[in-house]
Design an enzyme around this catalytic site. Structure first.
Site, PDB file in Angstrom:
ATOM      1  N   GLU A  39       1.731   5.068   2.966  1.00 46.81           N
ATOM      2  CA  GLU A  39       0.311   4.738   3.014  1.00 46.81           C
ATOM      3  C   GLU A  39       0.189   3.344   3.595  1.00 46.81           C
ATOM      4  O   GLU A  39       1.196   2.698   3.906  1.00 46.81           O
ATOM      5  CB  GLU A  39      -0.338   4.824   1.619  1.00 46.81           C
ATOM      6  CG  GLU A  39       0.249   3.888   0.581  1.00 46.81           C
ATOM      7  CD  GLU A  39      -0.398   4.060  -0.792  1.00 46.81           C
ATOM      8  OE1 GLU A  39      -0.846   5.179  -1.112  1.00 46.81           O
ATOM      9  OE2 GLU A  39      -0.444   3.078  -1.551  1.00 46.81           O
TER      10      GLU A  39
ATOM     11  N   ASP B 106      -5.068  -4.872  -1.591  1.00 44.25           N
ATOM     12  CA  ASP B 106      -5.045  -4.470  -0.179  1.00 44.25           C
ATOM     13  C   ASP B 106      -5.479  -5.589   0.769  1.00 44.25           C
ATOM     14  O   ASP B 106      -6.285  -5.358   1.683  1.00 44.25           O
ATOM     15  CB  ASP B 106      -5.954  -3.255   0.036  1.00 44.25           C
ATOM     16  CG  ASP B 106      -5.805  -2.191  -1.042  1.00 44.25           C
ATOM     17  OD1 ASP B 106      -4.658  -1.819  -1.334  1.00 44.25           O
ATOM     18  OD2 ASP B 106      -6.827  -1.734  -1.588  1.00 44.25           O
TER      19      ASP B 106
END
Length: 333
Positions: A218, A42
């Site tokens: 997401e 991420d």
């Protein structure tokens, strides 16, 4: 044949082979080399006033159970090859309202302070019997005088408790207004305006007009280029796709996928650095793992990203080289 002639004859191909190997090692930068075997995911990229590239990441611990994650890291570089490890910059032990799920963070600079926005939570997700799950996640905000922390929980609570939310992304527009995008339970494609002090949300969450196309998603990431806003995300939690708009809150027009799925989830950021646009993302790779029951783990990576003349994003393919030649590219462009 003399010894010197023999030496030249044998050493030349050896030297060429050695130089080629060394060049390949320099250019092979995917995953990114953070100087250890740390597993990160991420990656959120930002360039601050000192001119360095900063990456804020989640941290996959070896053999962690079902994404039970405990801290966040920061790394910085001036060439995207040699990185300084500044983490951990915040842990769930620093929070009074959560003890797990230190997932994808983001960061921002405003009013002379650095802000780390992060998801965290409590409970347990029962994948076999979902009705028994107690897992909850919310979004917190931490503050520091330094881009590398340490960061301190700014409000001692999540920004809100309903809806369940994670994967926050902060975008600060040219007028200084900060917008918070996120992934939420029954609340995707929503945005919130942040208060000027970055410690609360102003007004209600706003549902954006996505032009009639709202696939499972997401990890949103929003950026601005040449007056056009880009809303990017892992569509179906896998392939990277994007929308464009003339406002940070839409209405948005879907433009398509620019990076195909590699099998696992993906989470990314897009940032311009020294004239080059770079896509940071993570890959699921079988390397440097000590976990017998997990074949692949996540590793942060990077690729160059290019735009067409009309502003659309060109397809990005995963490479072993990544941005390993970044300084040469900057000097030659």
């Amino acid at each position: 044949m003399s010894i010197s002639t023999l030496s030249r004859a044998t050493l030349k191909p050896l030297l060429v082979t050695t130089m080629a190997f060394l060049c390949a090692q320099v250019l092979a930068q995917n995953p990114l080399d953070f100087g250890s075997s740390i597993k990160t995911a991420d990656p959120s990229g930002h360039v601050w006033q000192d001119g360095r590239m900063y990456l804020y990441t989640s941290h996959d611990q070896e053999c962690q159970a079902d994404f039970w994650m405990k801290d966040w890291y920061a790394f910085s570089s001036t060439d995207l090859v040699n990185w300084t490890d500044h983490g951990p910059i915040l842990t769930v032990d620093d929070l009074s309202w959560a003890d797990n799920y230190a997932w994808a963070p983001d960061a921002a600079y405003k009013n002379g302070k650095y802000y780390l926005i992060f998801p965290a939570g409590t409970g347990h997700k029962d994948r076999v019997n979902p009705e028994r799950s107690t897992k909850w996640m919310g979004i917190g905000i931490a503050v520091s005088d330094s881009p590398t922390g340490p960061f301190k929980d700014a409000i001692g609570a999540p920004l809100w408790t309903e809806p369940y939310a994670n994967d926050p992304s902060l975008f600060i527009d040219d007028d200084g207004q900060a917008y918070l995008y996120f992934h939420g339970k029954n609340a995707d494609y929503q945005v919130a305006k942040m208060a000027d002090d970055m410690r609360s949300v102003e007004g209600e969450l706003m549902k954006m007009d996505m032009g009639g196309y709202e696939p499972k998603m997401e990890g949103p990431w929003v950026f601005k280029r040449q007056g056009l806003y880009y809303f990017t995300m892992p569509e179906n939690n896998r392939e990277l796709a994007y929308y464009t708009a003339t406002s940070p809150t839409g209405p948005w027009q879907y433009k398509g996928v620019f990076m195909q799925s590699e099998g696992g989830n993906n989470h990314h950021s897009i940032v311009e650095y020294q004239g080059q646009w770079v896509l940071f993302y993570h890959r699921w790779l079988s390397r440097n793992t000590q976990c017998a029951n997990r074949q692949k783990q996540r590793h942060s990576a990077a690729e160059y990203l290019y735009f067409n003349e009309d502003g659309t994003i060109q397809e990005v393919k995963r490479t072993e080289e990544g941005v390993g030649d970044f300084m040469n590219k900057v000097l030659n462009d």
